[in-house]
Motif scaffolding. Structure first.
Motif, PDB file in Angstrom:
ATOM      1  N   HIS A 319     -13.512   5.905   7.986  1.00 50.78           N
ATOM      2  CA  HIS A 319     -12.855   4.923   7.121  1.00 50.78           C
ATOM      3  C   HIS A 319     -11.483   4.590   7.704  1.00 50.78           C
ATOM      4  O   HIS A 319     -10.706   5.481   8.022  1.00 50.78           O
ATOM      5  CB  HIS A 319     -12.702   5.500   5.712  1.00 50.78           C
ATOM      6  N   LEU A 320     -11.216   3.290   7.844  1.00 50.96           N
ATOM      7  CA  LEU A 320      -9.909   2.858   8.344  1.00 50.96           C
ATOM      8  C   LEU A 320      -9.118   2.239   7.206  1.00 50.96           C
ATOM      9  O   LEU A 320      -9.659   1.455   6.430  1.00 50.96           O
ATOM     10  CB  LEU A 320     -10.057   1.789   9.425  1.00 50.96           C
ATOM     11  N   ARG A 343      -4.811  12.320   1.560  1.00 51.00           N
ATOM     12  CA  ARG A 343      -6.236  12.350   1.927  1.00 51.00           C
ATOM     13  C   ARG A 343      -6.614  13.730   2.471  1.00 51.00           C
ATOM     14  O   ARG A 343      -7.700  14.245   2.208  1.00 51.00           O
ATOM     15  CB  ARG A 343      -6.529  11.262   2.971  1.00 51.00           C
ATOM     16  N   PHE A 538     -13.749   7.148   0.544  1.00 52.44           N
ATOM     17  CA  PHE A 538     -12.448   6.866  -0.053  1.00 52.44           C
ATOM     18  C   PHE A 538     -12.502   6.953  -1.579  1.00 52.44           C
ATOM     19  O   PHE A 538     -13.581   7.057  -2.173  1.00 52.44           O
ATOM     20  CB  PHE A 538     -11.885   5.520   0.412  1.00 52.44           C
ATOM     21  N   VAL A 539     -11.324   6.865  -2.182  1.00 54.10           N
ATOM     22  CA  VAL A 539     -11.192   7.098  -3.624  1.00 54.10           C
ATOM     23  C   VAL A 539     -11.614   5.859  -4.419  1.00 54.10           C
ATOM     24  O   VAL A 539     -11.358   4.732  -3.995  1.00 54.10           O
ATOM     25  CB  VAL A 539      -9.714   7.415  -3.950  1.00 54.10           C
ATOM     26  N   TRP A 541     -10.796   3.616  -7.325  1.00 55.04           N
ATOM     27  CA  TRP A 541      -9.631   3.310  -8.185  1.00 55.04           C
ATOM     28  C   TRP A 541     -10.017   2.524  -9.436  1.00 55.04           C
ATOM     29  O   TRP A 541      -9.146   2.220 -10.249  1.00 55.04           O
ATOM     30  CB  TRP A 541      -8.585   2.510  -7.384  1.00 55.04           C
ATOM     31  N   GLY A 717      -1.365  -5.493  -4.960  1.00 55.82           N
ATOM     32  CA  GLY A 717      -2.399  -4.936  -5.842  1.00 55.82           C
ATOM     33  C   GLY A 717      -2.571  -3.441  -5.685  1.00 55.82           C
ATOM     34  O   GLY A 717      -3.608  -2.886  -6.040  1.00 55.82           O
ATOM     35  N   ARG A 718      -1.570  -2.769  -5.131  1.00 55.69           N
ATOM     36  CA  ARG A 718      -1.680  -1.318  -4.953  1.00 55.69           C
ATOM     37  C   ARG A 718      -0.994  -0.598  -6.100  1.00 55.69           C
ATOM     38  O   ARG A 718       0.230  -0.698  -6.276  1.00 55.69           O
ATOM     39  CB  ARG A 718      -1.050  -0.879  -3.636  1.00 55.69           C
ATOM     40  N   LEU A 719      -1.785   0.139  -6.878  1.00 55.92           N
ATOM     41  CA  LEU A 719      -1.244   0.885  -8.011  1.00 55.92           C
ATOM     42  C   LEU A 719      -0.552   2.145  -7.508  1.00 55.92           C
ATOM     43  O   LEU A 719      -0.934   2.699  -6.484  1.00 55.92           O
ATOM     44  CB  LEU A 719      -2.368   1.272  -8.962  1.00 55.92           C
TER      45      LEU A 719
HETATM   46  P1  AMP Z   1      -7.979   2.945   1.304  1.00 53.30           P
HETATM   47  O1  AMP Z   1      -8.606   4.292   1.413  1.00 53.30           O
HETATM   48  O2  AMP Z   1      -6.508   2.990   1.192  1.00 53.30           O
HETATM   49  O3  AMP Z   1      -8.481   2.057   2.389  1.00 53.30           O
HETATM   50  O4  AMP Z   1      -8.505   2.325  -0.040  1.00 53.30           O
HETATM   51  C1  AMP Z   1      -9.861   2.082  -0.269  1.00 53.30           C
HETATM   52  C2  AMP Z   1     -10.004   1.117  -1.415  1.00 53.30           C
HETATM   53  O5  AMP Z   1      -9.517   1.718  -2.603  1.00 53.30           O
HETATM   54  C3  AMP Z   1      -9.188  -0.140  -1.233  1.00 53.30           C
HETATM   55  O6  AMP Z   1      -9.906  -1.127  -0.602  1.00 53.30           O
HETATM   56  C4  AMP Z   1      -8.840  -0.523  -2.637  1.00 53.30           C
HETATM   57  O7  AMP Z   1      -9.876  -1.232  -3.204  1.00 53.30           O
HETATM   58  C5  AMP Z   1      -8.751   0.800  -3.349  1.00 53.30           C
HETATM   59  N1  AMP Z   1      -7.387   1.307  -3.426  1.00 53.30           N
HETATM   60  C6  AMP Z   1      -6.774   2.138  -2.574  1.00 53.30           C
HETATM   61  N2  AMP Z   1      -5.534   2.417  -2.968  1.00 53.30           N
HETATM   62  C7  AMP Z   1      -5.341   1.744  -4.094  1.00 53.30           C
HETATM   63  C8  AMP Z   1      -4.245   1.632  -4.985  1.00 53.30           C
HETATM   64  N3  AMP Z   1      -3.101   2.301  -4.769  1.00 53.30           N
HETATM   65  N4  AMP Z   1      -4.378   0.840  -6.046  1.00 53.30           N
HETATM   66  C9  AMP Z   1      -5.517   0.183  -6.277  1.00 53.30           C
HETATM   67  N5  AMP Z   1      -6.585   0.260  -5.490  1.00 53.30           N
HETATM   68  C10 AMP Z   1      -6.504   1.030  -4.398  1.00 53.30           C
END
Ligand code: AMP
Length: 945
Positions: A319-320, A343, A538-539, A541, A717-719
């Motif tokens: 995952h990137l 992570r 990944f998580v 959300w 859009g990052r919480l």
């Molecule tokens: P990431 O592992 O950072 O690439 O995140 C994977 C997916 O989780 C992203 O594409 C978003 O849809 C969601 N996501 C990650 N971080 C957040 C965040 N802080 N707030 C909302 N959605 C998030």
């Protein structure tokens, strides 16, 4: 030199290293009395360089010391040589050959061909000349021991040794690694580079893949340039090698078993990386250029956007995540580190095998910005390490318009700061793609092997101006004259491959045409992109999306649960010797849990953590001195007085509990806060807290507050559920230790972006901290936390207030007063409440009620209105604050208070007034007497005394 004397020296191991001092002593004795030393030594000393008697006494040692050192080296040579009989001459040369090898390892990079433009003018390096080491071409055919030089044989001619050194260290790669003190690391790098002379033989597949990646890098920029001429895109032209570099690093990390890679980078080349590495659909990018996208919130420009995707590597799916990034260039580095650490923690990967950070930098910012140093300083600490970061500097040799060598730095390279953590630094000429590939793999391997930071300095150039609308030749005329003549990296590589007969022109043209076609068709062009990604990497959300600040969240807890938790967190193991005052705190906490003492702040806060841990929420708390707490209220980490062992009771609630991580931070605010932001935006389940030693220390992290914490959700859009505990309160401690600059946070408040709270009781902090996790809302919480209230006799709560209560946005008058008599209502926040209440009690002012606003933002309009409505004869509401008028909550909150007060019209015509300190340039008075005088004045004014 007499053979007998030499033998004597060699037999005496003390001649070398630290024991040379023994010989010096002997020599001193000899100088004062030649007959006082053994005969062999006397004979030997007589042969040493002659200096006059007086001079010997004045400067007795330096020539002698050199001579001894020289002898010691000869001893070394003898030990390694088995064939030479003429040791005195040949052996001396052997030592020089070894010195030559060492010089190349040290300084070969200074003669490496690193600048693709060929404009660097670097002074010659004498240590790299044969003559400097008293060797010459006449020695070329003499055979020497190769020592630690990794060229596959024990002996070689000087010619071979010299050639291998120049090839290894002075071609397209300049390696700096001799500053590393760990012998194993140095030897590893030497072995890797010297064994292939820094130029491994790559086969057809690797080379055509390289060309394909370069074609993609160039193709995208060409396409964007022709489709959207003059539009800002911060193109990668001149630094196209970045794409094969990232491709190689990602593949390598994947091979090693990485499951996630987090990438941070500034704007240059970002679109290229997004499309060619992360697999963003080019059609989407074109839509962004054409303004056709739907956006949420206030959004951000396209070259700040983050992205997530999965790619396939030979080690499996990876995952990137490309971090969102503001224009403040280097600040994303600690954000990435925090995200990576979150992570790794989630995957229980303390070594850093499963999640890898790759951070891309610009040369000028890397050299110029202090946060780079702060981030390096974190890299091996307990609380912040991530198993090493691969840093890539996209070094285009100019900072916007600033000429780097003259104005932008004082260091030799823009990367010198990395030496502070003994990271190896590989400078590489961006126009030699195979060298770039080699260095990329080397860097990834080094990180994997040693779990330490490593830096690749990709030396390239910027074909255009700072952006596509910027003309660079006005400020960099010679550089841009050269750039105009410079063939692209791809063109040069095609020519090389044609020349070597690896490919034909047709293949090169086909690659370019295929890429162009794919772009036009709107296809994904990142070859390894996984179209149906494994979402388990990944998580999720979604549970946290779409909530507002008033979403329900029950923070009460049963008395039984609280009791169990209290038992665990008040326990100190047998034989663990706790310091006297700390033992008293724990003793008191036991009484509090039993209901024999009111609950204080430290215990309520600790209980909040305990309850969250028990409910399965990890807790992470970092900042300066958090283990104890700046004001000694927490003592979450116990230190054994006998053996300095540590015990953290919150880590011993139950076998299956999640992590309670508590780390005293390095004395940084900017990088540390950014790290915690990164952590909190990656781990929604946890309570993540940064605590400042004093509230205004957050000033040093203003960029994080402005560009991430307060605006990240609206822009990207990052919480983020990060909590900031900022000690705040006017207690006469002077300008720098009083204010957490509440006004600054309130000024940033809009669109319900953050929560700003000023809890005034232990029960409030308990519920506030629990609420931050129990509610599905993930939004930053800024807390003006107390100092003297931590120990204030009246700032206490009952067990019941913890078990059945909730966080109260507004706390009504708590004294038993007759509401119908109240004509004046004082509204306030924080510690001043206790000062006001004490004065009111003292003066028996029962026509005045005191109401606390515990949440300043989002403003609790309804709660406040409901409280005010209970006072039928109220005439005036005054806001009372201890901060100066131009600071604190007044200017940024009065329109909100006014709105509530206006809402009583026309039935009631309430007035709103201000009482507090006069406007002030400085946050607080420096003298206690002045502080007290000011306080007395405004309290009297508030109470109309
Ligand atoms: P990431 O592992 O950072 O690439 O995140 C994977 C997916 O989780 C992203 O594409 C978003 O849809 C969601 N996501 C990650 N971080 C957040 C965040 N802080 N707030 C909302 N959605 C998030």
């Amino acid at each position: 030199m007499q053979k007998a004397s030499m033998e004597l020296l060699w037999k005496s191991s003390h001649i070398s290293g630290g024991n040379a001092g023994y010989v010096e002593d002997l020599y001193e004795t000899y100088l004062s009395d030649p007959n006082a030393v053994p005969e062999e030594w006397r004979n030997y000393f007589q042969q040493l360089p002659r200096v006059s008697e007086t001079a010997i006494r004045d400067i007795p040692h330096s020539p002698i010391r050199d001579h001894f050192a020289h002898l010691a080296k000869q001893q070394l040579v003898r030990a390694t040589s088995s064939t030479s009989t003429d040791f005195s001459d040949h052996e001396r040369k052997q030592v020089r050959v070894i010195q030559l090898v060492s010089a190349y390892r040290q300084r070969g990079h200074q003669e490496a061909q690193l600048d693709p433009l060929g404009l660097w003018q670097r002074p010659g390096v004498p240590d790299l000349e044969l003559q400097y080491h008293q060797l010459s071409e006449a020695d070329y055919d003499t055979v020497f021991q190769t020592g630690s030089l990794y060229i596959g044989k024990d002996q070689a001619t000087l010619r071979e040794i010299y050639d291998s050194l120049r090839q290894t260290y002075c071609r397209s790669i300049g390696a700096e690694f001799m500053h590393i003190v760990d012998t194993r690391e140095r030897a590893w790098i030497q072995q890797r580079m010297e064994s292939v002379r820094s130029k491994p033989e790559y086969g057809f597949e690797a080379r055509s893949h390289l060309l394909e990646r370069l074609t993609a890098a160039e193709g995208l920029e060409k396409s964007l340039g022709s489709k959207y001429p003059g539009t800002k895109r911060f193109g990668l032209e001149g630094g196209e090698s970045l794409i094969p570099m990232m491709d190689a690093m990602i593949q390598r990390a994947g091979e090693y078993g990485a499951k996630e890679i987090v990438i941070g980078m500034a704007h240059r080349g970002r679109l290229n990386l997004l499309v060619n590495i992360l697999g963003k659909n080019p059609a989407e990018l074109f839509d962004e250029f054409e303004g056709k996208v739907k956006y949420q919130g206030s959004a951000d420009v396209k070259y700040h956007q983050g992205f997530s995707s999965n790619v396939m590597t030979s080690g499996g799916e990876v995952h990137l995540a490309l971090a969102f990034n503001p224009s403040h260039l280097e600040i994303v580095s600690p954000v990435v580190e925090g995200s990576v650490r979150a992570r790794q923690d989630r995957r229980n990967d303390p070594i850093g095998d499963r999640v890898v950070p790759i951070v891309l930098h610009g040369d000028a910012a890397f050299a110029g910005q202090g946060v780079v140093m702060e981030t390096f300083q974190m890299s091996q600490t307990r609380g912040y390490k991530t198993g090493g970061t691969v840093h890539v500097v996209i070094n285009n040799q100019v900072g916007f318009t600033t000429s780097l060598q003259e104005d932008a730095r004082s260091t030799e390279y823009c990367t010198d700061v990395a030496k502070m953590v003994q990271a190896p630094i590989f400078h590489v000429n961006g126009d030699d793609p195979e060298a770039v590939l080699f260095v990329s793999q080397l860097a990834a391997d080094f990180r994997q092997e040693f779990k330490k930071d490593v830096v690749v300095d990709l030396i390239c150039y910027r074909r255009r101006g700072h952006n596509e609308a910027d003309e660079p030749s006005g400020t960099q005329p010679l550089m841009y004259k050269q750039i105009a003549k410079q063939k692209s990296t791809r063109e040069l590589y095609v020519a090389r491959l044609l020349d070597e007969g690896v490919i034909d022109q047709e293949l090169a043209d086909k690659m370019a045409a295929d890429y162009r076609q794919a772009l036009e068709d709107g296809e994904h062009v990142a070859k390894s992109l996984v179209k149906e990604p494994n979402t388990e990497l990944f998580v999720d959300w979604t549970p946290y999306l779409g909530h507002e600040w008033d979403v329900a969240g029950d923070t009460s807890i049963t008395a039984k649960e609280l009791k169990d938790i209290a038992e665990a967190i008040n326990h100190v193991p047998e034989g663990f010797s706790v310091q006297r005052q700390v033992a008293k705190i724990y003793e008191d906490r036991r009484k509090m849990a039993a209901g024999a003492m009111p609950i204080n702040w430290g215990f309520a806060e600790t209980l909040a953590y305990g309850t969250l841990l028990r409910a399965g929420h990890p807790v992470r708390l970092t900042g300066q001195d958090v283990g104890r707490g700046t004001f000694s209220h927490r003592h979450a980490v116990l230190h054994n007085q006998n053996d300095a062992g540590r015990y953290v009771p919150l880590q011993h609630i139950s076998e299956s509990q999640p992590a309670f991580d508590i780390y005293d931070s390095l004395l940084s605010e900017e990088a540390v806060l950014a790290f915690e932001y990164g952590y909190a935006t990656t781990q929604p389940k946890a309570l993540v807290i940064w605590e400042a030693q004093f509230g205004d220390f957050a000033n040093g992290a203003q960029v994080v507050i402005d560009q991430f914490i307060s605006s990240g959700e609206l822009k990207w859009g990052r919480l983020c559920g990060l909590t900031m505990l900022l000690p705040h309160g006017y207690e006469g401690q002077g300008p720098e230790h009083s204010s957490a600059r509440l006004e600054r946070f309130l000024q940033l408040c809009a669109e319900h972006n953050i929560q700003v709270c000023v809890p005034s009781t232990p029960a409030q902090v308990f519920h506030m901290l629990r609420r931050q996790v129990v509610r599905p809302l993930r939004r930053p919480l800024v807390v003006m936390s107390p100092k003297s209230l931590l120990r204030h006799k009246e700032a206490v709560s009952t067990l019941e207030e913890l078990t059945v209560g909730q966080f109260q946005n507004v706390i009504d008058e708590t004294d038993d007063i007759d509401m119908s008599k109240v004509t004046r209502l004082i509204l306030c926040s924080g510690k001043v409440y206790y000062d006001l209440r004490a004065a009111r009690r003292e003066h028996g002012k029962d026509s005045i009620a005191i109401v606390r606003l515990e949440q300043l933002y989002p403003f609790p309009y309804d709660d406040l209105r409901n409280v005010i409505a209970q006072y039928p004869n109220l005439k005036k509401v005054v806001w009372c604050q201890e901060e100066p008028r131009n600071q604190g909550a007044w200017y940024n909150s009065r329109h909100r208070m006014a709105r509530v007060i206006r809402s009583f019209k026309p039935e009631k015509n309430l007035l709103l007034g201000y009482v507090g300190r006069e406007p002030s340039a400085s946050p607080a008075a420096g003298y206690m007497a002045l502080h007290l005088k000011q306080q007395e004045e405004f309290i009297s004014q508030a109470l109309k005394l």
